[in-house]
Write a protein that holds these residues in place. Structure first.
Motif, short mmCIF file in Angstrom:
data_model
loop_
_atom_site.label_atom_id
_atom_site.label_comp_id
_atom_site.label_asym_id
_atom_site.label_seq_id
_atom_site.Cartn_x
_atom_site.Cartn_y
_atom_site.Cartn_z
N GLY A 175 38.88 87.85 -22.73
CA GLY A 175 38.11 88.70 -23.61
C GLY A 175 36.72 88.14 -23.82
N LYS A 176 35.90 88.86 -24.59
CA LYS A 176 34.51 88.43 -24.80
C LYS A 176 34.43 87.06 -25.47
CE LYS A 176 32.34 93.01 -24.95
NZ LYS A 176 31.52 93.95 -25.76
N ALA A 177 35.27 86.86 -26.49
CA ALA A 177 35.23 85.58 -27.21
C ALA A 177 35.68 84.44 -26.31
CB ALA A 177 36.11 85.65 -28.45
N ALA A 178 36.74 84.66 -25.51
CA ALA A 178 37.24 83.62 -24.61
C ALA A 178 36.22 83.32 -23.52
CB ALA A 178 38.57 84.05 -23.99
N LEU A 179 35.56 84.34 -23.02
CA LEU A 179 34.54 84.14 -22.00
C LEU A 179 33.37 83.33 -22.55
CD1 LEU A 179 33.46 84.61 -19.17
CD2 LEU A 179 32.60 86.85 -19.92
N SER A 180 33.01 83.60 -23.78
CA SER A 180 31.93 82.85 -24.42
C SER A 180 32.32 81.38 -24.56
CB SER A 180 31.61 83.45 -25.79
OG SER A 180 30.59 82.72 -26.44
N ARG A 181 33.57 81.11 -24.94
CA ARG A 181 34.05 79.72 -25.04
C ARG A 181 34.03 79.06 -23.66
NH1 ARG A 181 37.83 82.18 -28.60
NH2 ARG A 181 39.45 82.22 -26.97
N ALA A 182 34.42 79.80 -22.65
CA ALA A 182 34.44 79.25 -21.30
C ALA A 182 33.04 78.87 -20.83
CB ALA A 182 35.07 80.26 -20.34
N ARG A 183 32.08 79.74 -21.08
CA ARG A 183 30.70 79.45 -20.67
C ARG A 183 30.16 78.23 -21.39
NH1 ARG A 183 29.07 85.84 -20.89
NH2 ARG A 183 29.35 86.31 -18.64
N ALA A 184 30.47 78.13 -22.68
CA ALA A 184 29.99 76.99 -23.46
C ALA A 184 30.64 75.69 -22.97
CB ALA A 184 30.29 77.21 -24.94
N ALA A 185 31.94 75.74 -22.67
CA ALA A 185 32.64 74.55 -22.19
C ALA A 185 32.11 74.12 -20.83
CB ALA A 185 34.15 74.82 -22.11
N PHE A 186 31.79 75.08 -20.00
CA PHE A 186 31.25 74.75 -18.67
C PHE A 186 29.89 74.08 -18.80
CE2 PHE A 186 29.04 75.67 -14.70
CZ PHE A 186 29.99 75.29 -13.76
N ALA A 187 29.03 74.62 -19.64
CA ALA A 187 27.71 74.02 -19.84
C ALA A 187 27.83 72.62 -20.42
CB ALA A 187 26.88 74.91 -20.75
N ALA A 188 28.78 72.44 -21.36
CA ALA A 188 28.96 71.13 -22.00
C ALA A 188 29.47 70.07 -21.01
CB ALA A 188 29.93 71.26 -23.17
N ALA A 189 30.12 70.51 -19.94
CA ALA A 189 30.65 69.57 -18.95
C ALA A 189 29.58 69.04 -18.00
CB ALA A 189 31.76 70.24 -18.14
N GLY A 190 28.36 69.59 -18.07
CA GLY A 190 27.30 69.19 -17.16
C GLY A 190 26.19 68.42 -17.84
N GLU A 191 25.15 68.17 -17.07
CA GLU A 191 23.97 67.48 -17.57
C GLU A 191 22.72 68.17 -17.04
OE1 GLU A 191 24.06 63.41 -16.44
OE2 GLU A 191 25.79 62.91 -17.71
N ASN A 192 21.73 68.27 -17.91
CA ASN A 192 20.44 68.86 -17.53
C ASN A 192 20.60 70.26 -16.95
OD1 ASN A 192 19.06 66.43 -18.25
ND2 ASN A 192 19.66 65.55 -16.26
N GLY A 193 21.51 71.03 -17.53
CA GLY A 193 21.69 72.41 -17.12
C GLY A 193 22.43 72.59 -15.81
N ARG A 194 23.11 71.57 -15.35
CA ARG A 194 23.80 71.64 -14.06
C ARG A 194 25.17 70.98 -14.17
NH1 ARG A 194 23.80 68.40 -9.30
NH2 ARG A 194 23.89 69.58 -7.36
N THR A 195 26.21 71.70 -13.80
CA THR A 195 27.58 71.18 -13.85
C THR A 195 28.11 71.06 -12.43
OG1 THR A 195 27.98 72.22 -16.01
CG2 THR A 195 29.91 71.58 -14.72
N VAL A 196 28.65 69.89 -12.11
CA VAL A 196 29.18 69.64 -10.77
C VAL A 196 30.67 69.92 -10.75
CG1 VAL A 196 29.56 67.92 -8.97
CG2 VAL A 196 27.39 67.95 -10.24
#
Length: 252
Positions: free
Chosen positions: A218-239
Motif C-alpha cells: 500500500g501507499k504507507a508501506a511503499l513510503s516506508r520501503a523507500r525511506a528504509a532503502f534511502a537510509a541503507a545508503g550513503e550520499n544518496g546512493r544505496t548499493v
C-alpha cells in the motif's frame, strides 16, 4: 509408488509473464542487462580456461543475444531457447546431442530444479558440458530488509528462496554430473532510489513469481520501503548485492 511431485513454490504463468515483460523492456536502448552480461562473459572465460571448443551448443535464456554469436565465432553451431516463448526446462528437451548447454538466469524460479538439471544432462552428448548460472542465496540483502521494514509485524512473501553453494553441489551430484564445480560471485550495483532498483529487477526478469506472491504494498508501506532503502545508503546512493551461482559439470 508414483514419484512425489515437487512443491509448488513458483507460478509458471507468472514466471512466463515476467520474462515476456522483460523481453519487452529490453527493447529500450538503456535497458539494464548487467547480470546476464556477467553470465555471458563468465561462460566464455570458462571455455577459454578449459580450452573447450564445443561444436554444438544450446543457449538458454540469453535475452541479449550476445553468447550465440560469440560461440559461433569459435566454430559452434548454436541453438537458442527462451522460456518466455515456450521452452520448458522442466520437461525433456525437444533436441539433444549438444557439446555445451549454457543456461543463463532461468533455473532459480523452477519448481523442479533437479528434474531440470536431469533434462539438461540428457540433452548433452557424451563428453558434453553444462554451465548454468543463476541468482543465488545472499542476493538482494537490502531489498529483503526493506520489505521487512515496509510490511512491519506481518511480513508477506516478496522474494523467493534461493540455492546456495552447498545445495548447488548436492544438486549436481544428485543429477549425476561428473567433475562438478560450483562457485559464487558477487555483483554490486548502486541505486539512487528503490524505484530504480525495482525497475532494474523487472527489466531483467527478476520480479516476484511466487505462487503465493502476497498482497501489493500500500501507499504507507511503499513510503516506508523507500525511506528504509534511502537510509541503507550513503550520499544518496544505496548499493545492492547480487550473487551469481554457477553450476558446471560433464556428461560422461
Amino acid at each position: 509408488m508414483a514419484p512425489q511431485a515437487p512443491p509448488r513454490i513458483f507460478s509458471p504463468a507468472r514466471r512466463t509473464a515476467a520474462r515476456r515483460r522483460m523481453l519487452a523492456l529490453q527493447n529500450a536502448a538503456d535497458a539494464p542487462r548487467y547480470l546476464v552480461d556477467d553470465m555471458v562473459e563468465d561462460v566464455l572465460e570458462r571455455l577459454s580456461f578449459l580450452r573447450f571448443e564445443p561444436r554444438t551448443a544450446l543457449v538458454i535464456g540469453d535475452y541479449t543475444g550476445a553468447l550465440a554469436p560469440a560461440l559461433a565465432a569459435r566454430g559452434a553451431e548454436v541453438t537458442e531457447a527462451e522460456p518466455a516463448t515456450g521452452f520448458d526446462e522442466e520437461r525433456p528437451y525437444p533436441f539433444d546431442g549438444f557439446d555445451l548447454v549454457a543456461s543463463l538466469g532461468t533455473l532459480d524460479t523452477l519448481n523442479d530444479l533437479p528434474g531440470a538439471l536431469v533434462h539438461a544432462r540428457r540433452a548433452l552428448a557424451p563428453g558434453g558440458m553444462l554451465i548454468a548460472s543463476l541468482l543465488s542465496s545472499g542476493s538482494l540483502p537490502v531489498m529483503r530488509e526493506v520489505m521487512l521494514a515496509a510490511d512491519g509485524a506481518r511480513p508477506a512473501p516478496r522474494l523467493h528462496p534461493m540455492v546456495d553453494v552447498r545445495a548447488g553441489a548436492q544438486l549436481l551430484q544428485r543429477t549425476l554430473f561428473a567433475d562438478p564445480v560450483v562457485d559464487q560471485r558477487p555483483v554490486d550495483v548502486g541505486f539512487r532510489s528503490l524505484d530504480r532498483l525495482v525497475a532494474d529487477l523487472r527489466a531483467q526478469g527478476l520480479g516476484n513469481v511466487l505462487a503465493d506472491p502476497g498482497p501489493p504494498l500500500g501507499k504507507a508501506a511503499l513510503s516506508r520501503a523507500r525511506a528504509a532503502f534511502a537510509a541503507a545508503g550513503e550520499n544518496g546512493r544505496t548499493v545492492e548485492r547480487f550473487k551469481i551461482l554457477t553450476l558446471s559439470g560433464w556428461k560422461r
